[in-house]
Design a protein around this motif. Structure first.
Motif, PDB file in Angstrom:
ATOM      1  N   VAL A  76       0.851  -1.190   0.000  1.00 56.34           N
ATOM      2  CA  VAL A  76       0.000   0.000   0.000  1.00 56.34           C
ATOM      3  C   VAL A  76       0.886   1.239   0.000  1.00 56.34           C
ATOM      4  O   VAL A  76       2.092   1.159   0.243  1.00 56.34           O
ATOM      5  N   SER A  77       0.277   2.387  -0.244  1.00 56.58           N
ATOM      6  CA  SER A  77       0.975   3.674  -0.181  1.00 56.58           C
ATOM      7  C   SER A  77       0.359   4.515   0.929  1.00 56.58           C
ATOM      8  O   SER A  77      -0.830   4.403   1.212  1.00 56.58           O
ATOM      9  N   THR A  78       1.160   5.363   1.535  1.00 60.05           N
ATOM     10  CA  THR A  78       0.659   6.225   2.604  1.00 60.05           C
ATOM     11  C   THR A  78       0.829   7.685   2.218  1.00 60.05           C
ATOM     12  O   THR A  78       1.761   8.049   1.487  1.00 60.05           O
ATOM     13  N   ILE A  79      -0.082   8.522   2.734  1.00 55.15           N
ATOM     14  CA  ILE A  79      -0.081   9.946   2.416  1.00 55.15           C
ATOM     15  C   ILE A  79      -0.350  10.722   3.703  1.00 55.15           C
ATOM     16  O   ILE A  79      -1.247  10.368   4.478  1.00 55.15           O
ATOM     17  N   GLU A  80       0.394  11.789   3.918  1.00 54.57           N
ATOM     18  CA  GLU A  80       0.147  12.649   5.068  1.00 54.57           C
ATOM     19  C   GLU A  80      -1.193  13.363   4.888  1.00 54.57           C
ATOM     20  O   GLU A  80      -1.533  13.787   3.777  1.00 54.57           O
ATOM     21  N   VAL A  81      -1.941  13.485   5.982  1.00 50.40           N
ATOM     22  CA  VAL A  81      -3.239  14.164   5.959  1.00 50.40           C
ATOM     23  C   VAL A  81      -3.068  15.521   6.632  1.00 50.40           C
ATOM     24  O   VAL A  81      -2.631  15.602   7.785  1.00 50.40           O
ATOM     25  N   THR A  82      -3.406  16.588   5.925  1.00 49.35           N
ATOM     26  CA  THR A  82      -3.132  17.935   6.437  1.00 49.35           C
ATOM     27  C   THR A  82      -3.913  18.249   7.716  1.00 49.35           C
ATOM     28  O   THR A  82      -3.415  18.947   8.597  1.00 49.35           O
ATOM     29  N   ASP A  83      -5.126  17.749   7.825  1.00 50.16           N
ATOM     30  CA  ASP A  83      -5.938  17.969   9.023  1.00 50.16           C
ATOM     31  C   ASP A  83      -6.258  16.620   9.671  1.00 50.16           C
ATOM     32  O   ASP A  83      -7.407  16.288   9.949  1.00 50.16           O
ATOM     33  N   ALA A  84      -5.215  15.856   9.903  1.00 55.00           N
ATOM     34  CA  ALA A  84      -5.339  14.458  10.301  1.00 55.00           C
ATOM     35  C   ALA A  84      -5.943  14.269  11.688  1.00 55.00           C
ATOM     36  O   ALA A  84      -5.701  15.066  12.594  1.00 55.00           O
ATOM     37  N   PRO A  85      -6.709  13.190  11.861  1.00 54.59           N
ATOM     38  CA  PRO A  85      -7.124  12.783  13.205  1.00 54.59           C
ATOM     39  C   PRO A  85      -5.889  12.330  14.003  1.00 54.59           C
ATOM     40  O   PRO A  85      -4.862  11.975  13.426  1.00 54.59           O
ATOM     41  N   ALA A  86      -6.009  12.327  15.319  1.00 52.75           N
ATOM     42  CA  ALA A  86      -4.895  11.900  16.167  1.00 52.75           C
ATOM     43  C   ALA A  86      -5.391  10.880  17.179  1.00 52.75           C
ATOM     44  O   ALA A  86      -6.593  10.769  17.442  1.00 52.75           O
ATOM     45  N   ARG A  87      -4.460  10.118  17.731  1.00 46.35           N
ATOM     46  CA  ARG A  87      -4.810   9.185  18.789  1.00 46.35           C
ATOM     47  C   ARG A  87      -3.704   9.134  19.828  1.00 46.35           C
ATOM     48  O   ARG A  87      -2.564   9.556  19.574  1.00 46.35           O
ATOM     49  N   VAL A  88      -4.044   8.615  21.004  1.00 46.86           N
ATOM     50  CA  VAL A  88      -3.107   8.494  22.113  1.00 46.86           C
ATOM     51  C   VAL A  88      -2.991   7.013  22.475  1.00 46.86           C
ATOM     52  O   VAL A  88      -4.006   6.327  22.616  1.00 46.86           O
ATOM     53  N   GLU A  89      -1.756   6.529  22.615  1.00 49.30           N
ATOM     54  CA  GLU A  89      -1.544   5.166  23.083  1.00 49.30           C
ATOM     55  C   GLU A  89      -1.347   5.178  24.601  1.00 49.30           C
ATOM     56  O   GLU A  89      -0.637   6.027  25.139  1.00 49.30           O
ATOM     57  N   TYR A  90      -1.995   4.227  25.271  1.00 50.16           N
ATOM     58  CA  TYR A  90      -1.918   4.112  26.727  1.00 50.16           C
ATOM     59  C   TYR A  90      -1.504   2.695  27.130  1.00 50.16           C
ATOM     60  O   TYR A  90      -1.764   1.731  26.405  1.00 50.16           O
ATOM     61  N   VAL A  91      -0.913   2.595  28.321  1.00 53.33           N
ATOM     62  CA  VAL A  91      -0.844   1.330  29.030  1.00 53.33           C
ATOM     63  C   VAL A  91      -1.733   1.500  30.259  1.00 53.33           C
ATOM     64  O   VAL A  91      -1.691   2.533  30.926  1.00 53.33           O
ATOM     65  N   VAL A  92      -2.592   0.511  30.530  1.00 53.87           N
ATOM     66  CA  VAL A  92      -3.519   0.603  31.658  1.00 53.87           C
ATOM     67  C   VAL A  92      -3.397  -0.648  32.520  1.00 53.87           C
ATOM     68  O   VAL A  92      -2.984  -1.714  32.048  1.00 53.87           O
ATOM     69  N   TRP A  93      -3.767  -0.515  33.788  1.00 54.42           N
ATOM     70  CA  TRP A  93      -3.750  -1.638  34.719  1.00 54.42           C
ATOM     71  C   TRP A  93      -4.741  -1.344  35.834  1.00 54.42           C
ATOM     72  O   TRP A  93      -5.303  -0.246  35.917  1.00 54.42           O
ATOM     73  N   SER A  94      -4.964  -2.320  36.704  1.00 54.08           N
ATOM     74  CA  SER A  94      -5.914  -2.150  37.805  1.00 54.08           C
ATOM     75  C   SER A  94      -5.441  -1.046  38.734  1.00 54.08           C
ATOM     76  O   SER A  94      -4.283  -1.009  39.130  1.00 54.08           O
ATOM     77  N   ARG A  95      -6.355  -0.174  39.126  1.00 56.29           N
ATOM     78  CA  ARG A  95      -5.980   0.912  40.022  1.00 56.29           C
ATOM     79  C   ARG A  95      -6.213   0.544  41.492  1.00 56.29           C
ATOM     80  O   ARG A  95      -5.974   1.354  42.379  1.00 56.29           O
ATOM     81  N   THR A  96      -6.686  -0.667  41.743  1.00 55.89           N
ATOM     82  CA  THR A  96      -6.944  -1.080  43.121  1.00 55.89           C
ATOM     83  C   THR A  96      -5.891  -2.035  43.662  1.00 55.89           C
ATOM     84  O   THR A  96      -5.225  -1.734  44.635  1.00 55.89           O
ATOM     85  N   ALA A  97      -5.708  -3.185  43.023  1.00 54.21           N
ATOM     86  CA  ALA A  97      -4.799  -4.183  43.585  1.00 54.21           C
ATOM     87  C   ALA A  97      -4.093  -4.957  42.475  1.00 54.21           C
ATOM     88  O   ALA A  97      -4.444  -6.098  42.190  1.00 54.21           O
ATOM     89  N   PRO A  98      -3.090  -4.364  41.830  1.00 52.76           N
ATOM     90  CA  PRO A  98      -2.340  -5.094  40.806  1.00 52.76           C
ATOM     91  C   PRO A  98      -1.676  -6.334  41.409  1.00 52.76           C
ATOM     92  O   PRO A  98      -1.225  -6.310  42.553  1.00 52.76           O
ATOM     93  N   THR A  99      -1.625  -7.415  40.651  1.00 50.00           N
ATOM     94  CA  THR A  99      -0.981  -8.627  41.127  1.00 50.00           C
ATOM     95  C   THR A  99       0.532  -8.422  41.181  1.00 50.00           C
ATOM     96  O   THR A  99       1.070  -7.505  40.549  1.00 50.00           O
TER      97      THR A  99
END
Length: 302
Positions: free
Chosen positions: A253-276
């Motif tokens: 495939v080919s890719t093209i920059e989008v001038t008014d592109a949508p954005a996203r955020v990558e997260y790491v998440v885990w339990s906020r109460t009692a992680p193992t």
């Protein structure tokens, strides 16, 4: 009532077969069937309907199964906590992710974790971001890697932002837009799209961007897998928007920059109460390559 009997019930329920359950539990079928029958006698109710062709839970079995799983999880957690108290990391680590995560090399992180903590059983589940957040909040996942629109944050879990990035347009190599340095959402709105299902976080970032620009678009193909998106784009069935950090992994495939592109955020998440203990050790390992990840009450040394 014994934990082993509960394990047998869960195995039968998940395999719909006493034979396959016995194979999973490494026991002969007669021994497994005998223990399930003993448990049913103690409970005063049949847990399974058995015929020559199928095995399925009775209403009593449906009621018993969630509690049995909770008991097994609690017993496993208790053993892991005892091991952590004497400096060992055991138990299980269940990790979830979306396929387009790039801020962390998850396979490499799992390999490093396994080398350091071989007594931990690692499981991996791939799914949609919203589902991963929900499963983490409920305790079904220990840690998850996901992506959300900039307008949305994970709820009900502890979270750390890993990276931000824009989406790129992805088109067939012979598409009329291929080779352009950039393209606008308005121009893309005239194309047929391949995208994630409506209502998912992967779809929302694009839908919100087009809506904010006062534009509509035709999403003719809805798929759950990013790799399959490119398999539809490559032959020219449609165009797509995918994270810029993910597109270097694409072929055909080919890719093209989008001038008014949508954005996203990558997260790491885990339990906020009692992680193992295993989750705490995994987050501690991640923090070495992704500074800023807080380690929740670290009580073990990876």
């Amino acid at each position: 009532m014994e934990l082993q009997q509960m394990r047998y019930v869960v195995a039968v329920a998940e395999t719909n077969s006493f034979t396959r359950a016995a194979e999973r539990c490494l026991v002969v079928q007669s021994a497994l069937s005998h223990q399930v029958a003993r448990l049913e006698k103690e409970l005063g109710a049949r847990l399974f309907e058995r015929t020559s062709r199928r095995v399925r839970l009775t209403p009593a079995g449906e009621a018993f199964l969630p509690a049995a799983r909770q008991c097994l999880d609690a017993a496993e957690r208790a053993a892991a906590e005892v091991a952590a108290a004497v400096g060992e990391v055991r138990g299980r680590l269940v990790v979830g992710l979306i396929p387009t995560v790039t801020a962390v090399d998850v396979p490499a992180a799992l390999r490093d974790f396994h080398e350091r903590h071989p007594q931990v059983r690692i499981s991996l589940r791939v799914g949609a971001s919203d589902d991963l957040v929900e499963q983490t909040a409920e305790g079904a996942l220990d840690v998850a890697f996901l992506g959300l629109p900039t307008t949305k944050q994970p709820r009900g879990v502890a979270a750390h932002e890993l990276a931000r990035g824009n989406l790129l347009a992805v088109v067939a190599p012979d598409h009329r837009l291929a080779g352009r340095p950039s393209v606008s959402l308005r121009r893309l709105s005239r194309e047929v799209f391949v995208d994630f299902p409506a209502g998912t976080a992967g779809r929302a970032q694009s839908d919100q961007a087009f809506a904010a620009a006062g534009l509509t678009r035709d999403v003719a193909y809805e798929v759950t897998n990013a790799d399959f998106i490119t398999r539809l784009v490559g032959p020219g069935l449609g165009v797509a928007l995918l994270p810029s950090a993910y597109t270097p992994y694409l072929t055909g495939v080919s890719t093209i920059e989008v001038t008014d592109a949508p954005a996203r955020v990558e997260y790491v998440v885990w339990s906020r109460t009692a992680p193992t203990p295993a989750a705490t050790a995994f987050l501690t390992l991640l923090a070495r390559d992704a500074p800023g990840i807080p380690t929740p009450g670290a009580t073990v040394t990876p």
